[in-house]
Design a protein around this motif. Sequence first.
Motif, short mmCIF file in Angstrom:
data_model
loop_
_atom_site.label_atom_id
_atom_site.label_comp_id
_atom_site.label_asym_id
_atom_site.label_seq_id
_atom_site.Cartn_x
_atom_site.Cartn_y
_atom_site.Cartn_z
N ILE A 83 -5.87 14.49 16.84
CA ILE A 83 -5.81 15.41 15.71
C ILE A 83 -4.83 14.78 14.72
CG2 ILE A 83 -5.30 17.75 14.93
CD1 ILE A 83 -5.70 18.65 17.86
N TYR A 84 -5.31 14.54 13.54
CA TYR A 84 -4.50 13.87 12.53
C TYR A 84 -4.03 14.86 11.47
CZ TYR A 84 -6.41 9.59 14.50
OH TYR A 84 -6.76 8.58 15.35
N ILE A 85 -2.81 14.63 11.00
CA ILE A 85 -2.31 15.38 9.87
C ILE A 85 -2.25 14.42 8.68
CG2 ILE A 85 -0.99 17.06 11.20
CD1 ILE A 85 1.52 15.38 10.39
N SER A 86 -2.26 14.96 7.51
CA SER A 86 -2.22 14.13 6.32
C SER A 86 -0.87 13.42 6.21
CB SER A 86 -2.43 15.00 5.08
OG SER A 86 -2.16 14.28 3.91
N GLU A 103 -7.17 21.95 11.18
CA GLU A 103 -7.32 20.75 12.01
C GLU A 103 -7.55 21.12 13.47
OE1 GLU A 103 -7.66 17.66 10.96
OE2 GLU A 103 -7.42 18.33 8.90
N LYS A 107 -11.17 20.98 16.20
CA LYS A 107 -11.24 20.38 17.54
C LYS A 107 -11.51 21.43 18.61
CE LYS A 107 -10.39 16.09 16.47
NZ LYS A 107 -11.29 14.99 16.78
#
Length: 117
Positions: A83-86, A103, A107
């Motif tokens: 899980i990516y954050i900006s 986000e 998922k």
Amino acid sequence: MTEYTEKVIIVEGLTDKKQIKKVIAEDADIVCTNGTLGVEKFDELLENYDLDNRDVFIMVDEDNPGIRLRHQLSRELPHAEHIYISSDYREVATTPENILAAELAGKRIEVNPIFLI
């Protein structure tokens, strides 16, 4: 292959954990690594949380230590989802709740719907 309902979210620190706990609405273990993991510490997490047999999500900061940890965990837990954050927010703990919720929901992690508005 058995599908597990229990989820584990791996984060770097306690402030990340607190931020995620605010928005999720399901029972998931949120595990803090407190930075990089040595072999013993990783083996302990692997055993204590049965990481080989659960849905594992990696959500770390978008800075150099977080990226190194993500690479390390990717090697050790190839089944884990990321899980990516900006990079605009750089840290999980400083990412707005509505962004985190989107986000996480993406998922298949249940979030409190008030954060999706």
